[in-house]
Design an enzyme around this catalytic site. Structure first.
Site, PDB file in Angstrom:
ATOM      1  N   ASN A   1       0.834  -1.202   0.000  1.00 44.99           N
ATOM      2  CA  ASN A   1       0.000   0.000   0.000  1.00 44.99           C
ATOM      3  C   ASN A   1       0.866   1.248   0.000  1.00 44.99           C
ATOM      4  O   ASN A   1       1.068   1.880  -1.041  1.00 44.99           O
ATOM      5  CB  ASN A   1      -0.949  -0.010   1.202  1.00 44.99           C
ATOM      6  CG  ASN A   1      -2.114   0.954   1.025  1.00 44.99           C
ATOM      7  OD1 ASN A   1      -1.934   2.098   0.632  1.00 44.99           O
ATOM      8  ND2 ASN A   1      -3.316   0.501   1.322  1.00 44.99           N
ATOM      9  N   ASP A   2       1.387   1.611   1.155  1.00 43.54           N
ATOM     10  CA  ASP A   2       2.119   2.875   1.280  1.00 43.54           C
ATOM     11  C   ASP A   2       3.353   2.934   0.386  1.00 43.54           C
ATOM     12  O   ASP A   2       3.719   4.006  -0.090  1.00 43.54           O
ATOM     13  CB  ASP A   2       2.521   3.101   2.736  1.00 43.54           C
ATOM     14  CG  ASP A   2       1.316   3.116   3.654  1.00 43.54           C
ATOM     15  OD1 ASP A   2       0.359   3.853   3.364  1.00 43.54           O
ATOM     16  OD2 ASP A   2       1.319   2.372   4.653  1.00 43.54           O
TER      17      ASP A   2
END
Length: 490
Positions: free
Chosen positions: A416-417
């Protein structure tokens, strides 16, 4: 005999260094672990012949400790799933810090007991002195620092402080990673409280040097343990890889200090090497997030209060497994970017099976690994190695980023990040400036994700709303299985 013991300790220290060097690469990691294990066995066996071991009870306690702890470690190591590996690393690292703190405690309380000897005869017996020397000895050794010597006392107390902090802090990291603790503060103005506890801990550490009783030392250890808890509590989940690395460095430093106190070269060398390696790794991890270590420790990034940045434009566009498999099956190059979601789904074996099918169709497949993907340093490398992925298919961020603009399909599974374009495009985002995998530059991006939720840091991912991105909503292992079934039919 003492010469032989010290020689064994030295050889063990060399083996520790060789083992650590081997663990710097996935290709030689297994061999490095074996070398380090041999060194540990040698150091342990040599301890049985140490001249300070005079009583049968010492041997009995050592054997009992090895049997109990070794049995527990074997049992837990065999049954721990790969998804829980970060927790195990945090927990075992904490045990190392706790052991160093325990050594410091034993030596400090032993010094207090010598100062408070009930009689001149007892004091003489403890220090191998004649009665005529007792008064002179007692006059010059009225507190812990003077009895142990300035250098030994300072390093022993410092090692005890660092080890206690690493122990309790690692336990908090374990609890957070294991989902047992979700709090980001225990008290109002937590950081100010932390500062006060730290100052008090240092004060009692200094008092421990000058004390001739046990009360000050007990308060010192309690404060050190409390500070470790308070230090780790505010740190957000997204920073856990950096925190684990930091506590690893602290444990190594504590072991090195206590090794000096005991005059043990194996502990000195091993602790120093681990401390140095952990410190360098911590710096590299912080650099990979483009954040100073102070920001990691004091900003609370990844907590519920973190600024989420601006909202992305557009909407998420779903894709079915059939369409995604066809896109991948007729591509020239596919890059897979794994993250913690792959670990949670235990999908690494299915992903490798998928890759083998793509390779049979002459599709070039590579894995892109971000330095802080997962919950500990090297987490994704460990998972892929377990699945049997060849090392030459695994590329670091710096090696793979230049290839994304000529990649047909990128498959993001559980990350994700580390793939969020907001790190490059949104100055208001908490992750702005963090180096990322430039997957958005690929022709097509397929994100395998269970739902529409945000990542561990709580930051909305702009990639999911990009025109060239499609969302395959499913568990990582199930999604990979569906893709495999479709590819087999093409």
């Amino acid at each position: 005999m003492n010469t032989v013991v010290q020689l064994c300790y030295f050889v063990a220290a060399v083996l520790f260094i060789l083992g650590l060097k081997g663990m710097s690469s996935p290709r030689t990691a297994r061999k490095g672990i074996v070398w380090a294990g041999i060194g540990m066995v040698l150091a342990t066996v040599a301890t049985f012949f140490h001249p300070d071991l005079h009583h049968a009870v010492n041997y009995l306690l050592i054997i009992l400790a090895i049997a109990v702890s070794g049995g527990l470690a074997w049992w837990s190591g065999k049954r721990v799933p790969m998804t829980d590996m970060p927790q195990m690393v945090a927990l075992y690292n904490g045990m190392g810090g706790g052991a160093a703190a325990a050594i410091g405690a034993v030596e400090l309380f032993k010094a207090v007991s010598q100062i408070g000897a009930t009689s001149a005869q007892q004091l003489a017996a403890q220090k191998d002195l004649g009665l005529e020397q007792v008064e002179q000895f007692a006059a010059g050794h009225s507190h812990v620092g003077s009895l142990l010597g300035a250098d030994h006392a300072v390093l022993g107390i410092s090692g005890a402080l660092i080890g206690a902090v690493a122990f309790s802090g690692s336990l908090v990291a374990w609890a957070k990673l294991d989902g047992r603790l979700h709090r980001n503060q225990l008290l109002p103005a937590q950081q100010l409280v932390n500062l006060g506890v730290f100052v008090a801990t240092v004060l009692f550490a200094i008092l421990s040097y000058y004390t001739d009783g046990s009360a000050v030392i007990i308060v010192f250890f309690v404060l050190a343990l409390v500070f470790g808890v308070f230090m780790a509590i505010p740190i957000g989940g997204a920073d856990m890889p950096v925190v684990i690395s930091l506590f690893n460095a602290l444990t190594g430093l504590a072991v090195g200090f206590e090794g000096y106190l005991l005059g043990n070269p194996a502990m000195i060398i091993a602790g120093t090497v681990v401390g140095a390696a952990g410190s360098l790794l911590t710096q590299l991890m912080a650099k990979a997030m483009n954040r100073p270590l102070t920001n990691v420790l004091f900003s609370g990034f990844g907590t519920a209060t973190a600024d989420a940045g601006s909202d992305p434009e557009g909407e998420m566009k779903a894709i079915q497994a059939e369409d995604a498999a066809i896109m991948m099956g007729y591509a020239n190059q596919v890059v897979i970017a794994p993250g913690y979601g792959m670990a949670v789904a235990q999908a690494q074996h299915k992903v490798w099976e998928l890759v083998e099918l793509l390779q049979e169709r002459d599709v070039s497949v590579k894995f892109a690994i971000h330095p802080v993907a997962g919950r500990m340093p090297g987490h994704m490398n460990v998972l892929l190695a377990e699945a049997g992925v060849p090392y030459d298919l695994i590329y670091d961020m710096e090696e793979i980023n230049a290839e994304f603009d000529r990649t047909d399909v990128v498959v993001v599974i559980g990350a994700n990040d580390v793939v969020n374009p907001a790190a490059k495009n949104d100055p208001s985002s908490p992750i702005y400036g963090m180096p990322i995998l430039d997957v958005a530059a690929a022709h097509n991006v397929i994100v395998i994700k269970r739902g529409k939720g945000k990542g561990f840091s709580g930051v909305e991912n702009h990639l999911f709303f990009a025109d060239n991105c499609r969302m395959l909503f499913n568990d990582g292992q199930k999604a990979a299985g569906e893709l495999i079934q479709v590819l087999k039919k093409l």
